[in-house]
Design an enzyme around this catalytic site. Structure first.
Site, PDB file in Angstrom:
ATOM      1  N   CYS A 111       0.638  -1.186   0.057  1.00 39.63           N
ATOM      2  CA  CYS A 111       0.155  -0.042  -0.021  1.00 39.63           C
ATOM      3  C   CYS A 111       0.911   1.329   0.265  1.00 39.63           C
ATOM      4  O   CYS A 111       0.137   2.183  -0.136  1.00 39.63           O
ATOM      5  CB  CYS A 111      -1.072  -0.088   1.204  1.00 39.63           C
ATOM      6  SG  CYS A 111      -2.260  -1.464   1.150  1.00 39.63           S
ATOM      7  N   HIS A 253      -2.957   7.906   2.061  1.00 39.94           N
ATOM      8  CA  HIS A 253      -3.373   6.436   1.350  1.00 39.94           C
ATOM      9  C   HIS A 253      -4.835   6.161   1.859  1.00 39.94           C
ATOM     10  O   HIS A 253      -5.061   6.075   2.951  1.00 39.94           O
ATOM     11  CB  HIS A 253      -2.178   5.503   1.545  1.00 39.94           C
ATOM     12  CG  HIS A 253      -2.777   4.061   1.539  1.00 39.94           C
ATOM     13  ND1 HIS A 253      -3.696   3.773   0.462  1.00 39.94           N
ATOM     14  CD2 HIS A 253      -2.976   3.046   2.502  1.00 39.94           C
ATOM     15  CE1 HIS A 253      -3.802   2.280   0.724  1.00 39.94           C
ATOM     16  NE2 HIS A 253      -3.432   2.122   1.826  1.00 39.94           N
ATOM     17  N   ASN A 283      -9.998   0.522  -0.520  1.00 34.67           N
ATOM     18  CA  ASN A 283      -8.552   0.580  -0.337  1.00 34.67           C
ATOM     19  C   ASN A 283      -8.106  -0.020  -1.550  1.00 34.67           C
ATOM     20  O   ASN A 283      -8.197  -1.211  -1.702  1.00 34.67           O
ATOM     21  CB  ASN A 283      -8.034  -0.255   0.925  1.00 34.67           C
ATOM     22  CG  ASN A 283      -6.516  -0.205   1.041  1.00 34.67           C
ATOM     23  OD1 ASN A 283      -5.991   0.087   0.087  1.00 34.67           O
ATOM     24  ND2 ASN A 283      -6.208  -0.464   2.408  1.00 34.67           N
TER      25      ASN A 283
HETATM   26  O1  UT7 Z   1      -3.797  -0.441   3.434  1.00 39.07           O
HETATM   27  C1  UT7 Z   1      -2.706  -0.498   4.216  1.00 39.07           C
HETATM   28  C2  UT7 Z   1      -2.647  -1.472   5.316  1.00 39.07           C
HETATM   29  N1  UT7 Z   1      -3.809  -1.706   5.760  1.00 39.07           N
HETATM   30  C3  UT7 Z   1      -4.329  -1.039   6.774  1.00 39.07           C
HETATM   31  O2  UT7 Z   1      -3.912   0.010   7.095  1.00 39.07           O
HETATM   32  C4  UT7 Z   1      -5.765  -1.582   7.344  1.00 39.07           C
HETATM   33  C5  UT7 Z   1      -5.354  -1.529   9.031  1.00 39.07           C
HETATM   34  N2  UT7 Z   1      -6.607  -2.025   9.751  1.00 39.07           N
HETATM   35  C6  UT7 Z   1      -7.923  -1.849   9.783  1.00 39.07           C
HETATM   36  O3  UT7 Z   1      -8.317  -0.959   8.823  1.00 39.07           O
HETATM   37  C7  UT7 Z   1      -8.805  -2.337  10.733  1.00 39.07           C
HETATM   38  O4  UT7 Z   1      -8.068  -3.108  11.564  1.00 39.07           O
HETATM   39  C8  UT7 Z   1      -9.850  -3.190  10.102  1.00 39.07           C
HETATM   40  C9  UT7 Z   1     -10.945  -2.287   9.279  1.00 39.07           C
HETATM   41  C10 UT7 Z   1      -9.225  -4.381   9.416  1.00 39.07           C
HETATM   42  C11 UT7 Z   1     -10.655  -3.899  11.280  1.00 39.07           C
HETATM   43  O5  UT7 Z   1     -11.280  -2.934  11.970  1.00 39.07           O
HETATM   44  P1  UT7 Z   1     -10.998  -3.071  13.727  1.00 39.07           P
HETATM   45  O6  UT7 Z   1     -11.940  -1.905  14.144  1.00 39.07           O
HETATM   46  O7  UT7 Z   1      -9.458  -3.047  13.783  1.00 39.07           O
HETATM   47  O8  UT7 Z   1     -11.461  -4.303  13.952  1.00 39.07           O
HETATM   48  P2  UT7 Z   1     -10.970  -5.814  14.602  1.00 39.07           P
HETATM   49  O9  UT7 Z   1     -10.030  -6.279  13.708  1.00 39.07           O
HETATM   50  O10 UT7 Z   1     -10.278  -5.183  16.073  1.00 39.07           O
HETATM   51  O11 UT7 Z   1     -12.143  -6.635  14.860  1.00 39.07           O
HETATM   52  C12 UT7 Z   1     -13.369  -6.394  15.879  1.00 39.07           C
HETATM   53  C13 UT7 Z   1     -14.443  -7.206  15.592  1.00 39.07           C
HETATM   54  C14 UT7 Z   1     -13.794  -8.503  15.851  1.00 39.07           C
HETATM   55  O12 UT7 Z   1     -14.940  -9.357  16.420  1.00 39.07           O
HETATM   56  P3  UT7 Z   1     -14.671  -9.593  18.064  1.00 39.07           P
HETATM   57  O13 UT7 Z   1     -13.135 -10.499  18.160  1.00 39.07           O
HETATM   58  O14 UT7 Z   1     -14.467  -8.299  18.796  1.00 39.07           O
HETATM   59  O15 UT7 Z   1     -15.655 -10.584  18.185  1.00 39.07           O
HETATM   60  C15 UT7 Z   1     -13.861  -9.143  14.474  1.00 39.07           C
HETATM   61  O16 UT7 Z   1     -13.865 -10.520  14.367  1.00 39.07           O
HETATM   62  O17 UT7 Z   1     -15.087  -7.360  14.347  1.00 39.07           O
HETATM   63  C16 UT7 Z   1     -14.731  -8.394  13.881  1.00 39.07           C
HETATM   64  N3  UT7 Z   1     -15.034  -8.202  12.292  1.00 39.07           N
HETATM   65  C17 UT7 Z   1     -15.918  -7.982  11.608  1.00 39.07           C
HETATM   66  N4  UT7 Z   1     -17.252  -8.059  11.745  1.00 39.07           N
HETATM   67  C18 UT7 Z   1     -18.064  -7.628  10.938  1.00 39.07           C
HETATM   68  C19 UT7 Z   1     -13.789  -8.207  11.728  1.00 39.07           C
HETATM   69  N5  UT7 Z   1     -14.065  -7.898  10.083  1.00 39.07           N
HETATM   70  C20 UT7 Z   1     -15.465  -7.937  10.270  1.00 39.07           C
HETATM   71  C21 UT7 Z   1     -16.416  -7.636   9.313  1.00 39.07           C
HETATM   72  N6  UT7 Z   1     -17.711  -7.446   9.670  1.00 39.07           N
HETATM   73  N7  UT7 Z   1     -16.069  -7.422   8.043  1.00 39.07           N
END
Ligand code: UT7
Length: 345
Positions: A111, A253, A283
């Site tokens: 990215c 980005h 993204n």
């Molecule tokens: O492009 C350059 C590199 N990439 C990035 O910079 C991306 C960086 N990361 C992010 O943007 C975020 O971490 C995400 C959007 C990927 C995830 O958001 P988050 O607020 O960090 O969520 P999380 O991974 O902490 O997950 C929170 C909860 C989890 O459930 P539990 O464990 O709390 O029960 C996940 O399993 O949300 C769950 N979850 C989802 N729920 C519904 C993860 N993905 C989804 C989804 N729909 N698509």
């Protein structure tokens, strides 16, 4: 000192609009979760048969038209999703643009690819090895995401953004400022495709079909992204002899709207200074800054004479930032009309 000056901008986006509702039809997710956690309302994915090289060629053609030139001395393609593992995508793109014979190579910084690709273009020009360069960030992430992985399938998307740069003076509008780039390979596992490379093949270990998909440990990546984007942005300002009050528009980005907001806040920027298109584009990794520059130019979100701060973060880990005064350019874009996207989402 010879500078690399932006003189053209173009972008190409696939016709197919994929809404959050469509993804929620087969994944355990919802429009509400995706919008609130990422800011994404829809993204574009290619139809079967369309490759990264196809999007790159179209964006390149449009950037050349925007610059009003038919030829450049080099093509750089930044991509995580090349048409083939070998050879690079850039030579074929150059030939499809009628530029057989010129320098052409790929850059992979995931990215952060757009800024690493820009650095390569700046280097070619500064060293006197090229008078002009077409730099294209292009991706078809829909071809490497695991359709069953809700943590990545809702975020990543396809598209291409391109700039034409020519040799010029550092004080001209469009001159790319000092580029700050960094990496930390100790954290390579946070964003990866586990199989298909020499490490897995040489180990003799059989790979599962799922190992060929892109994997990201999102929560850990998030923390590093905010820190590195903010710190490299500060360093790029310092290297350019600027302060944050000199910045008109922030062009991050498009990883996630929350990341852009958190970085902007750390930098002390006003919300209205941050340019964004993640809601409609998702993204697009190495393509994202190029597509954003093109769309924001076309929509009037960034204007000639404004000083921009660009920053990115991605797999590697890699990160980077730079500044430039936006030149007088007309963006050329091939994309489904915004009205169609609004209607679909
Ligand atoms: O492009 C350059 C590199 N990439 C990035 O910079 C991306 C960086 N990361 C992010 O943007 C975020 O971490 C995400 C959007 C990927 C995830 O958001 P988050 O607020 O960090 O969520 P999380 O991974 O902490 O997950 C929170 C909860 C989890 O459930 P539990 O464990 O709390 O029960 C996940 O399993 O949300 C769950 N979850 C989802 N729920 C519904 C993860 N993905 C989804 C989804 N729909 N698509």
């Amino acid at each position: 000192m010879t500078a690399a000056v932006v003189v053209g901008v173009g972008a190409s986006l696939p016709q197919r609009v994929v809404t959050n509702a469509e993804l929620a039809g087969y994944l355990d997710t919802s429009d509400e979760w995706i919008r609130s956690r990422t800011g994404i309302g829809a993204r574009r994915w290619v139809d079967p048969g369309v490759s990264t090289g196809d999007l790159a060629t179209r964006a390149g053609e449009l950037a050349l038209r925007s610059a009003g030139v038919g030829r450049v001395d080099a093509v750089v393609v930044a991509t995580t999703t090349p048409d083939r593992l070998c050879p690079a995508t850039a030579p074929e793109v150059a030939t499809r643009l009628g530029l057989t014979g010129i320098s052409a190579h790929d850059v992979n910084a995931v990215c952060t690819g757009f800024l690493y690709g820009l650095s390569s273009a700046v280097g070619l020009i500064a060293a006197g090895n090229a008078e002009s360069v077409l730099m294209i960030g292009a991706e078809t992430f829909s071809t490497i995401i695991d359709p069953k992985d809700r943590g990545t399938a809702v975020i990543f998307a396809d598209g291409a953004g391109a700039l034409v740069l020519r040799a010029g003076a550092p004080d001209e509008p469009g001159a790319v400022g000092p580029l700050v780039l960094g990496s930390d390979g100790g954290l390579a596992d946070l964003i990866q495709i586990p199989a298909g490379g020499s490490r897995q093949r040489s180990s003799g270990a059989a790979a599962e079909p799922e190992d060929y998909y892109f994997r990201m440990r999102g929560r850990e990546v998030y923390r590093h992204a905010v820190e590195r984007m903010a710190s490299s942005a500060m360093q790029a300002l310092g290297r350019a002899g600027l302060t944050m009050s000199d910045i008109d528009k922030f062009v991050p980005h498009q990883a996630n709207a929350r990341i852009s907001a958190a970085v902007g806040e750390r930098l002390g920027l006003q919300e209205r200074q941050t340019v964004s298109n993640v809601e409609c584009v998702g993204n697009t990794a190495a393509a994202s800054i190029g597509i954003l520059l093109a769309e924001a130019t076309a929509a009037g979100g960034i204007r000639a004479g404004q000083r921009l701060l660009l920053t990115a973060f991605g797999g590697g880990l890699t990160w980077g930032a730079t500044t430039l005064v936006w030149p007088e350019v007309t963006a050329h874009i091939a994309a489904p009309p915004r009205a169609a996207i609004a209607a679909a989402s």
